[in-house]
Design a protein around this motif. Sequence first.
Motif, PDB file in Angstrom:
ATOM      1  N   GLN A  19       2.422  45.209  30.928  1.00 61.83           N
ATOM      2  CA  GLN A  19       2.923  46.466  30.381  1.00 61.83           C
ATOM      3  C   GLN A  19       2.220  47.675  30.981  1.00 61.83           C
ATOM      4  O   GLN A  19       2.751  48.770  30.964  1.00 61.83           O
ATOM      5  CB  GLN A  19       2.755  46.469  28.853  1.00 61.83           C
ATOM      6  N   SER A  20       1.008  47.474  31.521  1.00 59.97           N
ATOM      7  CA  SER A  20       0.281  48.615  32.065  1.00 59.97           C
ATOM      8  C   SER A  20       0.792  49.025  33.449  1.00 59.97           C
ATOM      9  O   SER A  20       0.398  50.056  33.959  1.00 59.97           O
ATOM     10  CB  SER A  20      -1.217  48.304  32.131  1.00 59.97           C
ATOM     11  N   LEU A  21       1.670  48.222  34.047  1.00 60.37           N
ATOM     12  CA  LEU A  21       2.251  48.585  35.339  1.00 60.37           C
ATOM     13  C   LEU A  21       3.485  49.453  35.120  1.00 60.37           C
ATOM     14  O   LEU A  21       4.420  49.061  34.443  1.00 60.37           O
ATOM     15  CB  LEU A  21       2.644  47.337  36.137  1.00 60.37           C
ATOM     16  N   SER A  22       3.488  50.614  35.726  1.00 53.37           N
ATOM     17  CA  SER A  22       4.634  51.509  35.610  1.00 53.37           C
ATOM     18  C   SER A  22       5.684  51.156  36.667  1.00 53.37           C
ATOM     19  O   SER A  22       5.472  50.288  37.520  1.00 53.37           O
ATOM     20  CB  SER A  22       4.191  52.959  35.793  1.00 53.37           C
ATOM     21  N   ARG A  23       6.793  51.838  36.616  1.00 53.99           N
ATOM     22  CA  ARG A  23       7.852  51.638  37.610  1.00 53.99           C
ATOM     23  C   ARG A  23       7.342  51.975  39.009  1.00 53.99           C
ATOM     24  O   ARG A  23       7.648  51.294  39.978  1.00 53.99           O
ATOM     25  CB  ARG A  23       9.058  52.506  37.245  1.00 53.99           C
ATOM     26  N   GLN A  24       6.541  53.030  39.126  1.00 52.03           N
ATOM     27  CA  GLN A  24       5.957  53.424  40.413  1.00 52.03           C
ATOM     28  C   GLN A  24       5.039  52.332  40.952  1.00 52.03           C
ATOM     29  O   GLN A  24       5.010  52.073  42.147  1.00 52.03           O
ATOM     30  CB  GLN A  24       5.184  54.738  40.276  1.00 52.03           C
ATOM     31  N   HIS A  25       4.260  51.701  40.061  1.00 55.10           N
ATOM     32  CA  HIS A  25       3.403  50.601  40.479  1.00 55.10           C
ATOM     33  C   HIS A  25       4.238  49.462  41.056  1.00 55.10           C
ATOM     34  O   HIS A  25       3.908  48.900  42.108  1.00 55.10           O
ATOM     35  CB  HIS A  25       2.584  50.053  39.303  1.00 55.10           C
ATOM     36  N   LEU A  26       5.300  49.109  40.361  1.00 56.49           N
ATOM     37  CA  LEU A  26       6.141  47.989  40.806  1.00 56.49           C
ATOM     38  C   LEU A  26       6.829  48.292  42.129  1.00 56.49           C
ATOM     39  O   LEU A  26       6.936  47.420  42.991  1.00 56.49           O
ATOM     40  CB  LEU A  26       7.161  47.641  39.719  1.00 56.49           C
ATOM     41  N   ILE A  27       7.284  49.521  42.315  1.00 54.22           N
ATOM     42  CA  ILE A  27       7.899  49.913  43.587  1.00 54.22           C
ATOM     43  C   ILE A  27       6.869  49.833  44.710  1.00 54.22           C
ATOM     44  O   ILE A  27       7.153  49.312  45.796  1.00 54.22           O
ATOM     45  CB  ILE A  27       8.503  51.334  43.482  1.00 54.22           C
ATOM     46  N   THR A  28       5.678  50.309  44.441  1.00 51.31           N
ATOM     47  CA  THR A  28       4.625  50.269  45.459  1.00 51.31           C
ATOM     48  C   THR A  28       4.256  48.836  45.806  1.00 51.31           C
ATOM     49  O   THR A  28       4.121  48.492  46.980  1.00 51.31           O
ATOM     50  CB  THR A  28       3.376  51.039  44.973  1.00 51.31           C
ATOM     51  N   ILE A  29       4.122  47.983  44.796  1.00 52.74           N
ATOM     52  CA  ILE A  29       3.791  46.574  45.051  1.00 52.74           C
ATOM     53  C   ILE A  29       4.915  45.899  45.831  1.00 52.74           C
ATOM     54  O   ILE A  29       4.659  45.123  46.754  1.00 52.74           O
ATOM     55  CB  ILE A  29       3.484  45.847  43.733  1.00 52.74           C
ATOM     56  N   ALA A  30       6.170  46.194  45.488  1.00 52.39           N
ATOM     57  CA  ALA A  30       7.302  45.612  46.226  1.00 52.39           C
ATOM     58  C   ALA A  30       7.281  46.068  47.686  1.00 52.39           C
ATOM     59  O   ALA A  30       7.518  45.265  48.597  1.00 52.39           O
ATOM     60  CB  ALA A  30       8.624  46.000  45.560  1.00 52.39           C
ATOM     61  N   LEU A  31       6.995  47.338  47.927  1.00 50.72           N
ATOM     62  CA  LEU A  31       6.914  47.828  49.310  1.00 50.72           C
ATOM     63  C   LEU A  31       5.739  47.208  50.056  1.00 50.72           C
ATOM     64  O   LEU A  31       5.844  46.898  51.249  1.00 50.72           O
ATOM     65  CB  LEU A  31       6.816  49.347  49.338  1.00 50.72           C
ATOM     66  N   LEU A  32       4.623  47.009  49.370  1.00 57.43           N
ATOM     67  CA  LEU A  32       3.484  46.351  50.009  1.00 57.43           C
ATOM     68  C   LEU A  32       3.835  44.918  50.398  1.00 57.43           C
ATOM     69  O   LEU A  32       3.491  44.459  51.490  1.00 57.43           O
ATOM     70  CB  LEU A  32       2.268  46.364  49.077  1.00 57.43           C
ATOM     71  N   CYS A  33       4.534  44.216  49.517  1.00 61.83           N
ATOM     72  CA  CYS A  33       4.957  42.849  49.836  1.00 61.83           C
ATOM     73  C   CYS A  33       5.948  42.841  51.001  1.00 61.83           C
ATOM     74  O   CYS A  33       5.867  41.982  51.882  1.00 61.83           O
ATOM     75  CB  CYS A  33       5.578  42.190  48.611  1.00 61.83           C
ATOM     76  N   LEU A  34       6.867  43.789  51.014  1.00 61.94           N
ATOM     77  CA  LEU A  34       7.805  43.901  52.134  1.00 61.94           C
ATOM     78  C   LEU A  34       7.063  44.183  53.428  1.00 61.94           C
ATOM     79  O   LEU A  34       7.367  43.597  54.473  1.00 61.94           O
ATOM     80  CB  LEU A  34       8.824  45.012  51.865  1.00 61.94           C
ATOM     81  N   GLY A  35       6.071  45.046  53.373  1.00 62.62           N
ATOM     82  CA  GLY A  35       5.271  45.338  54.554  1.00 62.62           C
ATOM     83  C   GLY A  35       4.546  44.121  55.074  1.00 62.62           C
ATOM     84  O   GLY A  35       4.531  43.850  56.277  1.00 62.62           O
ATOM     85  N   TYR A  36       3.946  43.354  54.173  1.00 64.60           N
ATOM     86  CA  TYR A  36       3.255  42.131  54.590  1.00 64.60           C
ATOM     87  C   TYR A  36       4.233  41.123  55.184  1.00 64.60           C
ATOM     88  O   TYR A  36       3.952  40.475  56.187  1.00 64.60           O
ATOM     89  CB  TYR A  36       2.507  41.498  53.422  1.00 64.60           C
ATOM     90  N   ILE A 137      -1.827  52.091  58.436  1.00 64.34           N
ATOM     91  CA  ILE A 137      -2.521  52.287  57.166  1.00 64.34           C
ATOM     92  C   ILE A 137      -2.301  51.131  56.200  1.00 64.34           C
ATOM     93  O   ILE A 137      -2.993  51.009  55.197  1.00 64.34           O
ATOM     94  CB  ILE A 137      -2.108  53.626  56.536  1.00 64.34           C
ATOM     95  N   GLU A 138      -1.360  50.237  56.520  1.00 64.02           N
ATOM     96  CA  GLU A 138      -1.029  49.156  55.583  1.00 64.02           C
ATOM     97  C   GLU A 138      -2.235  48.288  55.257  1.00 64.02           C
ATOM     98  O   GLU A 138      -2.572  48.085  54.091  1.00 64.02           O
ATOM     99  CB  GLU A 138       0.100  48.297  56.143  1.00 64.02           C
ATOM    100  N   PHE A 139      -2.888  47.745  56.246  1.00 59.75           N
ATOM    101  CA  PHE A 139      -3.996  46.844  55.979  1.00 59.75           C
ATOM    102  C   PHE A 139      -5.215  47.570  55.437  1.00 59.75           C
ATOM    103  O   PHE A 139      -5.952  47.027  54.620  1.00 59.75           O
ATOM    104  CB  PHE A 139      -4.369  46.057  57.227  1.00 59.75           C
TER     105      PHE A 139
END
Length: 166
Positions: A19-36, A137-139
């Motif tokens: 619950q502590s993850l906001s929508r922005q957090h989830l979008i950022t994590i999804a983009l990080l996973c896509l980047g990896y 900047i990804e890594f």
Amino acid sequence: MSKLKYAINGPQNFSYDMQSLSRQHLITIALLCLGYFLDFYDLTIFSSSYSQLIPEQFGIKDVSQIQLLYLKVSNFFTLGILCGSVLFGVMGDKFGRTSVIRYSILLYSISIILSVFVHNLPIFILLRFLSGAGLAIEFATSSIIITEFAGSKASSIIPTCTACTT
């Protein structure tokens, strides 16, 4: 002592409040996973199959020209990493790491996907330069951002898992 206990007993006592993850957090994590994922794709596919990719995409048949072109493309990719690390580093200081890494991974992802379909050599080299700039900047930042999102309970395990995926 609790970290040692965690390392020995495993994550059965580990709990995280989603619950502590906001929508922005989830979008950022999804983009990080896509980047990896795209970085893994780029490293494995392009690096290992350039000898088939270059003749197929650009019609170059001479082995020495293929190797020279690969070196040229790799140099522009490395130059993109250099320019991107400076540019996105300054932008990260000014606008914040999270917003800058989202755009850099988006730039990286789009340029990698477009480079698969390009049959024009100068555009391909430009896309490789842009993908290097986006990757720069990804890594350096992604594991820090994931650790910040995860909180103190997962601060030791998240970077380890992230490093194991690469």
